[in-house]
Design an enzyme around this catalytic site. Structure first.
Site: not given
Ligand SMILES: *[C@@H]1O[C@H](CO)[C@@H](O)[C@H](O)[C@H]1NC(C)=O
Ligand SMILES: *[C@@H]1O[C@H](CO)[C@@H](O)[C@H](O)[C@H]1NC(C)=O
Ligand SMILES: *[C@@H]1O[C@H](CO)[C@@H](O)[C@H](O)[C@H]1NC(C)=O
Length: 305
Positions: A254, A153
């Site tokens: 995730e 990210e």
């Protein structure tokens, strides 16, 4: 005589513990390199000891912690963990062989909060590459390390997409280093799920020559919230559609919305059902430990989890 027998027994155990079949990517799927069976990640994100004040939090160098947690990982039935923060120093032999013995593979982030590409002031240099290379040196000797992540990210909004160019340069250089060592561990990227930029990031990390692009793609996906959401209404269907016939493996690095409690994880039926198994290779539920935010880790500005 007795000592010889004992050491022979220990040696026997050691070689047994180290035997786990390496995984290999063929096309857009992972396979067991020995049996040829397709491999789906039934994983959990594992980063315990987050409250430690120590600058180094490396759960794979923490034999006591691994010994404590292994029965729970086995009980969960996971076949893989993703570990965010490790270090190229310390002794990882015990933890790695315990995990291998339990049939558990490991995906490792190369970066740490201090050794990383910062999305707001991105830079990349030989020091950072050297750190990533040392991490490859340290962990590539374990057969159950099946993947490295060159970033997590890093870009998370339309106005910091430039940082991904630095991540992709690091990814390219780590791939080249791995190849020079005659290793085959793939290097991928874990992206966030920002609607403004997810398609652009997906294609950016997949474009260019093979030596420049991500070997696999991970998505941190928190869209499926609560028991009444469905594959369609959650947004999962749209995400999955864009990976139909994708050329590299895709997985969820995730997942697990926590906006609605209790968390019942209905998305698991979809992740391992026919809607997704043709294009996705499973995923890692977030996460092994519960933290103040009920779900996610933000240990500092540089580590984008
Ligand atoms: C990027 O945009 C967000 C809001 O969308 C803003 O909070 C942030 O300050 C911006 N960052 C830069 C570097 O302009
Ligand atoms: C899917 O891809 C299209 C471009 O082909 C893009 O506009 C859209 O935002 C993407 N959707 C998702 C959920 O990634
Ligand atoms: C798979 O997709 C169909 C069509 O959208 C949907 O009706 C079904 O509930 C999905 N299956 C799962 C397990 O989510």
């Amino acid at each position: 005589m007795r000592a010889t027998l004992v050491s022979a027994a220990i040696l026997g155990l050691a070689s047994q513990a180290a035997s786990i079949d390496p995984l290999v990517i063929k096309g857009s799927k992972w396979f067991n390199s020995k049996t040829g069976a397709q491999f789906f990640v039934k994983g959990i994100d594992y980063q315990p000891d987050i409250t430690s004040t120590s600058a180094v939090r490396d759960p794979l160098a923490d034999t006591a912690g691994c010994t404590r947690d292994l029965p729970f990982l086995k009980d969960l039935g996971v076949n893989a963990i993703r570990v965010y923060q490790t270090e190229p120093f310390g002794n990882h032999d015990k933890c790695m062989s315990m995990l291998a013995d339990a049939g558990i593979y490991v995906m490792l982030d190369l970066s740490t909060p201090t050794e990383t590409i910062n999305r707001d002031t991105p830079s990349y240099d030989v020091d950072l590459l050297g750190y990533y290379q040392r991490k490859v040196d340290t962990f590539s000797k374990y057969d159950n390390v099946f993947a490295f992540l060159a970033g997590n990210e890093v870009t998370n909004a339309y106005n910091n997409t430039g940082a991904s160019a630095y991540v992709k340069a690091a990814l390219r250089d780590v791939k080249s280093y791995i190849k020079s060592k005659h290793l085959t561990i793939p290097v991928g990227y874990a992206t966030n799920d920002d609607a403004d930029i997810r398609w652009q990031l997906q294609t950016y990390f997949d474009c260019g020559s093979i030596s420049d692009r991500a070997d696999f793609y991970g998505i941190n996906l928190y869209e499926w919230c609560g028991p009444t959401a469905t594959f369609e209404s959650s947004g999962y269907a749209d995400v999955v559609k864009n990976f139909t016939s994708w050329d590299v493996p895709v997985l969820l690095t995730e997942y697990g919305c926590n906006a609605i409690k209790p968390r019942t994880f209905p998305e698991i039926a979809a992740i391992y059902g026919s809607n997704m198994t043709s294009s996705f290779s499973g995923g890692f539920v977030y996460e092994y430990v519960e933290e103040p935010n009920d779900q996610r880790i933000y240990w500092n500005q540089d580590c984008r989890l």
